[in-house]
Design an enzyme around this catalytic site. Structure first.
Site, PDB file in Angstrom:
ATOM      1  N   TYR A 215      -2.427  -0.297  10.721  1.00 42.88           N
ATOM      2  CA  TYR A 215      -1.949  -1.020   9.109  1.00 42.88           C
ATOM      3  C   TYR A 215      -0.865  -0.974   9.092  1.00 42.88           C
ATOM      4  CZ  TYR A 215      -3.680  -0.565   4.376  1.00 42.88           C
ATOM      5  OH  TYR A 215      -4.287  -0.994   3.116  1.00 42.88           O
TER       6      TYR A 215
ATOM      7  N   SER B 179       0.836  -1.254   0.251  1.00 46.84           N
ATOM      8  CA  SER B 179      -0.202   0.032   0.186  1.00 46.84           C
ATOM      9  C   SER B 179       0.390   1.341  -0.082  1.00 46.84           C
ATOM     10  CB  SER B 179      -1.225  -0.145   1.494  1.00 46.84           C
ATOM     11  OG  SER B 179      -1.755   1.182   1.109  1.00 46.84           O
TER      12      SER B 179
END
Length: 248
Positions: free
Chosen positions: A157, A144
């Site tokens: 995350y 990501s």
């Protein structure tokens, strides 16, 4: 058995995709099938997998497997070996994005992200690595933009995605030239990831942000298909994909 899909760069090859029941995983299955790959679809939601397998046609396997369950992955790898002849490509796509303020209330969600996003990818790779080694393969890890830019509200995350990036680079050096390692770092993508955010404020803000500029899962899948179909003499090791309007 070689499927009779239109011949393409991946004709006769086999791709295993985790988290294949929706989003980037499902889109990647469609994109690779279009390139001639036979695909093994791994996820927990077997009903969705079976629907996608029916859509993609012969040469497709739907296998119920949670990436946090090593025994399930071992069984999946055995089936891929027996029925498809082994994996040439592994796409580590399974992941969760449970954003929110860091603290005790998010303790279980933080643990879940580590177990799925990072340890799940490591376990799937460990299990399928012997197959990838058989004839030279491709390992694609879905990270990501959060693996490059940490922000308030995405601490756990971001930790999993920074970990994914570091692990991928170490593997690149360890496995080359036999196995090519590519890490994909998408920004905002319109998938189900935002559906599972439990913190109300974070969920609302994230959904509004995504609604303004998110790209599609198919956009990312096209890049993955492009990367794995390059000549073996080259590797696209790290690909950052932001929506054009995403500032960071």
């Amino acid at each position: 058995m070689v499927d009779d899909h239109a011949a393409g760069p991946g004709a006769g090859q086999v791709a295993v995709i985790t988290g294949a029941s929706s989003g980037i995983g499902a889109a990647t299955a469609r994109a690779l099938t279009a390139q001639g790959y036979r695909v093994a679809l791994l996820a927990r939601r077997v009903d969705r997998l079976e629907q996608l397998a029916t859509e993609l046609g012969s040469g497709t396997l739907a296998i119920a497997a949670d990436v946090t369950d090593r025994d399930a992955l071992l069984a999946a790898a055995d089936r891929v070996q027996r029925e498809l002849g082994g994996a040439d490509v592994l796409v580590n796509n399974a992941g969760v994005m449970l954003l929110g303020p860091f603290g005790s209330e998010q303790r279980e969600e933080a643990r879940r992200m580590v177990e799925v996003n990072l340890l799940g990818a490591m376990t799937a790779t460990e299990v399928f690595l012997p197959q990838l080694r058989q004839g030279g393969g491709d390992l694609v890890n879905i990270s990501s933009v959060a693996g490059r830019t940490a922000r308030a509200g995405n601490a756990a995350y971001a930790a999993t995605k920074w970990g994914m990036n570091g692990w991928s680079e170490a593997l690149r050096q360890e496995l080359q030239p036999d196995i090519r390692v590519t890490v994909i770092e998408p920004g905002a993508v319109a998938t189900e990831l935002t559906d599972h955010i439990t913190d109300p404020s974070t969920k609302q803000n994230t959904e509004q942000f995504y609604a303004q500029l998110a790209i599609t899962a198919e956009d990312v899948a096209d890049v993955i298909a492009f990367a794995v179909t390059r000549p073996r003499r080259m590797t696209l090791n790290e690909i950052l994909i932001r929506p054009t309007a995403q500032p960071g």
